[in-house]
Scaffold this motif. Structure first.
Motif, PDB file in Angstrom:
ATOM      1  N   LYS A   5     -24.641  20.537 -39.032  1.00  0.00           N
ATOM      2  CA  LYS A   5     -23.999  20.285 -40.320  1.00  0.00           C
ATOM      3  C   LYS A   5     -23.686  18.805 -40.421  1.00  0.00           C
ATOM      4  O   LYS A   5     -23.273  18.173 -39.446  1.00  0.00           O
ATOM      5  CB  LYS A   5     -22.722  21.104 -40.461  1.00  0.00           C
ATOM      6  N   LEU A   6     -23.897  18.275 -41.612  1.00  0.00           N
ATOM      7  CA  LEU A   6     -23.635  16.869 -41.884  1.00  0.00           C
ATOM      8  C   LEU A   6     -22.719  16.807 -43.099  1.00  0.00           C
ATOM      9  O   LEU A   6     -23.090  17.285 -44.179  1.00  0.00           O
ATOM     10  CB  LEU A   6     -24.953  16.141 -42.146  1.00  0.00           C
ATOM     11  N   SER A   7     -21.518  16.269 -42.905  1.00  0.00           N
ATOM     12  CA  SER A   7     -20.534  16.185 -43.977  1.00  0.00           C
ATOM     13  C   SER A   7     -20.344  14.736 -44.398  1.00  0.00           C
ATOM     14  O   SER A   7     -20.117  13.863 -43.560  1.00  0.00           O
ATOM     15  CB  SER A   7     -19.190  16.751 -43.521  1.00  0.00           C
ATOM     16  N   PHE A   8     -20.436  14.510 -45.705  1.00  0.00           N
ATOM     17  CA  PHE A   8     -20.188  13.197 -46.285  1.00  0.00           C
ATOM     18  C   PHE A   8     -18.813  13.255 -46.927  1.00  0.00           C
ATOM     19  O   PHE A   8     -18.644  13.832 -48.002  1.00  0.00           O
ATOM     20  CB  PHE A   8     -21.269  12.852 -47.316  1.00  0.00           C
ATOM     21  N   THR A   9     -17.824  12.686 -46.254  1.00  0.00           N
ATOM     22  CA  THR A   9     -16.443  12.835 -46.706  1.00  0.00           C
ATOM     23  C   THR A   9     -16.151  12.019 -47.970  1.00  0.00           C
ATOM     24  O   THR A   9     -15.196  12.334 -48.677  1.00  0.00           O
ATOM     25  CB  THR A   9     -15.454  12.470 -45.589  1.00  0.00           C
ATOM     26  N   ASP A  10     -16.974  11.017 -48.266  1.00  0.00           N
ATOM     27  CA  ASP A  10     -16.741  10.224 -49.484  1.00  0.00           C
ATOM     28  C   ASP A  10     -17.025  11.023 -50.746  1.00  0.00           C
ATOM     29  O   ASP A  10     -16.466  10.740 -51.799  1.00  0.00           O
ATOM     30  CB  ASP A  10     -17.541   8.923 -49.461  1.00  0.00           C
ATOM     31  N   ILE A  11     -17.886  12.029 -50.665  1.00  0.00           N
ATOM     32  CA  ILE A  11     -18.201  12.846 -51.842  1.00  0.00           C
ATOM     33  C   ILE A  11     -17.888  14.321 -51.607  1.00  0.00           C
ATOM     34  O   ILE A  11     -18.201  15.165 -52.438  1.00  0.00           O
ATOM     35  CB  ILE A  11     -19.673  12.670 -52.280  1.00  0.00           C
ATOM     36  N   ASP A  12     -17.302  14.646 -50.455  1.00  0.00           N
ATOM     37  CA  ASP A  12     -16.906  16.007 -50.112  1.00  0.00           C
ATOM     38  C   ASP A  12     -18.079  16.994 -50.202  1.00  0.00           C
ATOM     39  O   ASP A  12     -17.979  18.039 -50.852  1.00  0.00           O
ATOM     40  CB  ASP A  12     -15.737  16.465 -50.993  1.00  0.00           C
ATOM     41  N   VAL A  13     -19.187  16.628 -49.536  1.00  0.00           N
ATOM     42  CA  VAL A  13     -20.385  17.478 -49.507  1.00  0.00           C
ATOM     43  C   VAL A  13     -20.787  17.711 -48.055  1.00  0.00           C
ATOM     44  O   VAL A  13     -20.827  16.772 -47.259  1.00  0.00           O
ATOM     45  CB  VAL A  13     -21.564  16.816 -50.265  1.00  0.00           C
ATOM     46  N   THR A  14     -21.080  18.968 -47.720  1.00  0.00           N
ATOM     47  CA  THR A  14     -21.567  19.328 -46.392  1.00  0.00           C
ATOM     48  C   THR A  14     -22.895  20.053 -46.554  1.00  0.00           C
ATOM     49  O   THR A  14     -23.020  20.942 -47.397  1.00  0.00           O
ATOM     50  CB  THR A  14     -20.570  20.247 -45.661  1.00  0.00           C
ATOM     51  N   VAL A  15     -23.880  19.640 -45.767  1.00  0.00           N
ATOM     52  CA  VAL A  15     -25.196  20.278 -45.812  1.00  0.00           C
ATOM     53  C   VAL A  15     -25.630  20.650 -44.398  1.00  0.00           C
ATOM     54  O   VAL A  15     -25.195  20.045 -43.421  1.00  0.00           O
ATOM     55  CB  VAL A  15     -26.260  19.357 -46.459  1.00  0.00           C
ATOM     56  N   THR A  16     -26.491  21.648 -44.301  1.00  0.00           N
ATOM     57  CA  THR A  16     -27.087  22.039 -43.027  1.00  0.00           C
ATOM     58  C   THR A  16     -28.455  21.375 -42.950  1.00  0.00           C
ATOM     59  O   THR A  16     -29.236  21.450 -43.908  1.00  0.00           O
ATOM     60  CB  THR A  16     -27.222  23.574 -42.941  1.00  0.00           C
ATOM     61  N   VAL A  17     -28.728  20.728 -41.815  1.00  0.00           N
ATOM     62  CA  VAL A  17     -29.984  19.982 -41.662  1.00  0.00           C
ATOM     63  C   VAL A  17     -30.654  20.335 -40.339  1.00  0.00           C
ATOM     64  O   VAL A  17     -29.980  20.689 -39.376  1.00  0.00           O
ATOM     65  CB  VAL A  17     -29.737  18.452 -41.718  1.00  0.00           C
ATOM     66  N   PRO A  18     -31.988  20.219 -40.282  1.00  0.00           N
ATOM     67  CA  PRO A  18     -32.674  20.441 -39.010  1.00  0.00           C
ATOM     68  C   PRO A  18     -32.377  19.322 -38.018  1.00  0.00           C
ATOM     69  O   PRO A  18     -32.160  18.172 -38.421  1.00  0.00           O
ATOM     70  CB  PRO A  18     -34.161  20.417 -39.384  1.00  0.00           C
ATOM     71  N   ALA A  19     -32.359  19.650 -36.750  1.00  0.00           N
ATOM     72  CA  ALA A  19     -32.184  18.635 -35.705  1.00  0.00           C
ATOM     73  C   ALA A  19     -33.259  17.567 -35.868  1.00  0.00           C
ATOM     74  O   ALA A  19     -34.402  17.862 -36.204  1.00  0.00           O
ATOM     75  CB  ALA A  19     -32.280  19.281 -34.329  1.00  0.00           C
ATOM     76  N   GLY A  20     -32.883  16.315 -35.655  1.00  0.00           N
ATOM     77  CA  GLY A  20     -33.813  15.198 -35.775  1.00  0.00           C
ATOM     78  C   GLY A  20     -33.762  14.511 -37.129  1.00  0.00           C
ATOM     79  O   GLY A  20     -34.407  13.486 -37.331  1.00  0.00           O
ATOM     80  N   THR A  21     -32.989  15.050 -38.059  1.00  0.00           N
ATOM     81  CA  THR A  21     -32.868  14.449 -39.383  1.00  0.00           C
ATOM     82  C   THR A  21     -32.011  13.200 -39.303  1.00  0.00           C
ATOM     83  O   THR A  21     -30.942  13.202 -38.706  1.00  0.00           O
ATOM     84  CB  THR A  21     -32.218  15.448 -40.371  1.00  0.00           C
ATOM     85  N   ARG A  22     -32.489  12.122 -39.921  1.00  0.00           N
ATOM     86  CA  ARG A  22     -31.711  10.884 -39.976  1.00  0.00           C
ATOM     87  C   ARG A  22     -30.669  10.988 -41.092  1.00  0.00           C
ATOM     88  O   ARG A  22     -30.950  11.500 -42.176  1.00  0.00           O
ATOM     89  CB  ARG A  22     -32.605   9.672 -40.219  1.00  0.00           C
ATOM     90  N   VAL A  23     -29.488  10.477 -40.832  1.00  0.00           N
ATOM     91  CA  VAL A  23     -28.383  10.568 -41.778  1.00  0.00           C
ATOM     92  C   VAL A  23     -28.754   9.954 -43.126  1.00  0.00           C
ATOM     93  O   VAL A  23     -28.453  10.508 -44.178  1.00  0.00           O
ATOM     94  CB  VAL A  23     -27.107   9.918 -41.203  1.00  0.00           C
TER      95      VAL A  23
END
Length: 96
Positions: A5-23
């Motif tokens: 899971k990758l959460s962007f706290t500046d916009i309050d969005v969390t997404v699920t991503v495959p391993a190896g994904t660049r931010v």
């Protein structure tokens, strides 16, 4: 394939991503505030602060480490164009 899971706290969005994904790839897609210049880990414009889950990111490359030092970045900072989500946890980031 592992996912994280990758959460962007500046916009309050969390997404699920495959391993190896660049931010930076996800940041662009969701409209987060992390900007970039070169996408090659050489300019430092995509510095981001990691609020949590640093252990779920790839280790900095020698080039990224050099850029981080040149920009006097703290231990909680990474280059979004270089940092890859490893999976099995949540990473929380926001623009530097």
């Amino acid at each position: 394939m592992a996912k994280g899971k990758l959460s962007f706290t500046d916009i309050d969005v969390t997404v699920t991503v495959p391993a190896g994904t660049r931010v930076i790839e996800v940041s662009e897609k969701v409209g987060a505030g992390i900007i970039y210049g070169c996408r090659e880990g050489d300019c430092g414009t995509c510095l981001m602060k990691v609020e949590g889950g640093m252990e779920y990111l790839s280790e900095p490359t020698a080039l990224e480490d050099k850029v981080l030092k040149e920009n006097m970045a703290g231990k909680d900072m990474r280059c979004a164009c270089q940092a890859q989500v490893l999976g099995d946890g949540e990473v929380k980031v926001h623009p530097a």
